[in-house]
Design a protein around this motif. Structure first.
Motif, PDB file in Angstrom:
ATOM      1  N   HIS A   1       0.806  -1.225   0.000  1.00 48.53           N
ATOM      2  CA  HIS A   1       0.000   0.000   0.000  1.00 48.53           C
ATOM      3  C   HIS A   1       0.837   1.272   0.000  1.00 48.53           C
ATOM      4  O   HIS A   1       0.290   2.370  -0.017  1.00 48.53           O
ATOM      5  CB  HIS A   1      -0.907   0.016   1.237  1.00 48.53           C
ATOM      6  CG  HIS A   1      -1.807  -1.162   1.322  1.00 48.53           C
ATOM      7  ND1 HIS A   1      -2.910  -1.318   0.533  1.00 48.53           N
ATOM      8  CD2 HIS A   1      -1.740  -2.264   2.115  1.00 48.53           C
ATOM      9  CE1 HIS A   1      -3.509  -2.461   0.836  1.00 48.53           C
ATOM     10  NE2 HIS A   1      -2.811  -3.066   1.784  1.00 48.53           N
ATOM     11  N   ILE A   2       2.134   1.138   0.004  1.00 45.61           N
ATOM     12  CA  ILE A   2       3.040   2.257   0.249  1.00 45.61           C
ATOM     13  C   ILE A   2       2.916   3.406  -0.769  1.00 45.61           C
ATOM     14  O   ILE A   2       3.182   4.551  -0.445  1.00 45.61           O
ATOM     15  CB  ILE A   2       4.496   1.737   0.356  1.00 45.61           C
ATOM     16  CG1 ILE A   2       5.376   2.750   1.047  1.00 45.61           C
ATOM     17  CG2 ILE A   2       5.032   1.355  -1.010  1.00 45.61           C
ATOM     18  CD1 ILE A   2       6.708   2.174   1.471  1.00 45.61           C
ATOM     19  N   PHE A   3       2.447   3.101  -1.984  1.00 43.93           N
ATOM     20  CA  PHE A   3       2.342   4.138  -3.007  1.00 43.93           C
ATOM     21  C   PHE A   3       0.929   4.718  -3.111  1.00 43.93           C
ATOM     22  O   PHE A   3       0.672   5.559  -3.968  1.00 43.93           O
ATOM     23  CB  PHE A   3       2.794   3.597  -4.368  1.00 43.93           C
ATOM     24  CG  PHE A   3       4.229   3.158  -4.367  1.00 43.93           C
ATOM     25  CD1 PHE A   3       5.260   4.069  -4.238  1.00 43.93           C
ATOM     26  CD2 PHE A   3       4.555   1.814  -4.477  1.00 43.93           C
ATOM     27  CE1 PHE A   3       6.584   3.666  -4.215  1.00 43.93           C
ATOM     28  CE2 PHE A   3       5.875   1.395  -4.462  1.00 43.93           C
ATOM     29  CZ  PHE A   3       6.892   2.320  -4.326  1.00 43.93           C
ATOM     30  N   LYS A   4       0.028   4.288  -2.245  1.00 39.91           N
ATOM     31  CA  LYS A   4      -1.349   4.799  -2.263  1.00 39.91           C
ATOM     32  C   LYS A   4      -1.423   6.143  -1.549  1.00 39.91           C
ATOM     33  O   LYS A   4      -0.762   6.366  -0.534  1.00 39.91           O
ATOM     34  CB  LYS A   4      -2.299   3.804  -1.591  1.00 39.91           C
ATOM     35  CG  LYS A   4      -2.481   2.540  -2.394  1.00 39.91           C
ATOM     36  CD  LYS A   4      -3.463   1.620  -1.717  1.00 39.91           C
ATOM     37  CE  LYS A   4      -3.610   0.340  -2.545  1.00 39.91           C
ATOM     38  NZ  LYS A   4      -4.436  -0.637  -1.835  1.00 39.91           N
ATOM     39  N   SER A   5      -2.279   6.999  -2.068  1.00 38.32           N
ATOM     40  CA  SER A   5      -2.467   8.327  -1.507  1.00 38.32           C
ATOM     41  C   SER A   5      -2.936   8.257  -0.055  1.00 38.32           C
ATOM     42  O   SER A   5      -3.851   7.511   0.285  1.00 38.32           O
ATOM     43  CB  SER A   5      -3.508   9.068  -2.348  1.00 38.32           C
ATOM     44  OG  SER A   5      -3.851  10.276  -1.740  1.00 38.32           O
ATOM     45  N   LEU A   6      -2.281   9.025   0.791  1.00 38.67           N
ATOM     46  CA  LEU A   6      -2.573   9.172   2.210  1.00 38.67           C
ATOM     47  C   LEU A   6      -2.348   7.910   3.030  1.00 38.67           C
ATOM     48  O   LEU A   6      -2.703   7.869   4.205  1.00 38.67           O
ATOM     49  CB  LEU A   6      -3.993   9.710   2.434  1.00 38.67           C
ATOM     50  CG  LEU A   6      -4.261  11.074   1.804  1.00 38.67           C
ATOM     51  CD1 LEU A   6      -5.709  11.479   2.024  1.00 38.67           C
ATOM     52  CD2 LEU A   6      -3.331  12.138   2.361  1.00 38.67           C
TER      53      LEU A   6
ATOM     54  N   GLY B   1       1.955  10.364   4.093  1.00 37.71           N
ATOM     55  CA  GLY B   1       1.318   9.467   3.141  1.00 37.71           C
ATOM     56  C   GLY B   1       1.111  10.093   1.785  1.00 37.71           C
ATOM     57  O   GLY B   1       0.236   9.672   1.031  1.00 37.71           O
ATOM     58  N   LEU B   2       1.904  11.112   1.448  1.00 39.13           N
ATOM     59  CA  LEU B   2       1.745  11.784   0.161  1.00 39.13           C
ATOM     60  C   LEU B   2       2.976  11.674  -0.735  1.00 39.13           C
ATOM     61  O   LEU B   2       2.841  11.575  -1.952  1.00 39.13           O
ATOM     62  CB  LEU B   2       1.426  13.271   0.376  1.00 39.13           C
ATOM     63  CG  LEU B   2       0.042  13.558   0.925  1.00 39.13           C
ATOM     64  CD1 LEU B   2      -0.068  15.015   1.349  1.00 39.13           C
ATOM     65  CD2 LEU B   2      -1.008  13.227  -0.104  1.00 39.13           C
ATOM     66  N   GLY B   3       4.160  11.693  -0.173  1.00 37.47           N
ATOM     67  CA  GLY B   3       5.392  11.743  -0.966  1.00 37.47           C
ATOM     68  C   GLY B   3       5.523  10.619  -1.971  1.00 37.47           C
ATOM     69  O   GLY B   3       5.774  10.849  -3.154  1.00 37.47           O
TER      70      GLY B   3
END
Length: 172
Positions: free
Chosen positions: A115-120, A129-131
């Protein structure tokens, strides 16, 4: 707090900016990586940063500013999670330039890694959770990809960007 607000605004306008940006240019990924690693070394000189460029003049086509942001966000994570070392490598892979960014910090949990690339989505030690979602959006827009895995006691981000000439700038 100010940084979080700026990231939220950037993320919310990113689709519009990417779809309407017409100022593409050819630039060299190797020079951009050299610049970024040098800057991050200055931010945290206690970390041992290494940069291996197996290619000189790795031409890429797009917005240098947007691609810089995509790489900065991943490198910024290295500052938070690396214990002692960060390794950045640029390689040639047929149609793509491949960047591997490894650190010796704690492994990413199986739950977080999906889930690391999901928004927030913010992992156990994440900031906002944005970068990484911003990085993923930019990289995917330019026809590239980003993945992360735990490998040999290291966390390894792998970013692929198409070489100059392999991506039609009018593609949406």
């Amino acid at each position: 707090m100010e940084k979080k607000i700026k990231q939220i605004l950037y993320f919310n306008t990113l689709d519009y900016v990417l779809d309407n940006e017409k100022e593409y240019e050819e630039f060299y990924l190797d020079k951009l990586l050299t610049y970024l690693v040098t800057n991050f070394q200055a931010v945290n000189p206690e970390l041992n940063w290494s940069l291996a460029l197996s290619i000189k003049q790795a031409a890429i086509f797009g917005s240098q500013d947007r691609i810089r942001v995509s790489l900065e966000n991943v490198l910024e994570n290295q500052l938070r999670f690396a214990k002692k070392t960060v390794e950045v490598t640029l390689m040639d892979s047929e149609r793509f330039w491949v960047i591997e960014i490894k650190n010796d910090g704690p492994s990413i949990s199986e739950q977080d890694i999906h889930h690391i690339f999901k928004s927030l989505y913010k992992g156990s030690n994440g900031n906002f959770g944005l970068g990484l979602s911003i990085s993923s959006k930019i990289i995917n827009y330019y026809g590239g990809s980003i993945t992360v895995e735990n490998h040999d006691g290291r966390v390894c981000f792998r970013i692929s960007y198409p070489k100059s000439g392999w991506r039609d700038p009018d593609y949406k």
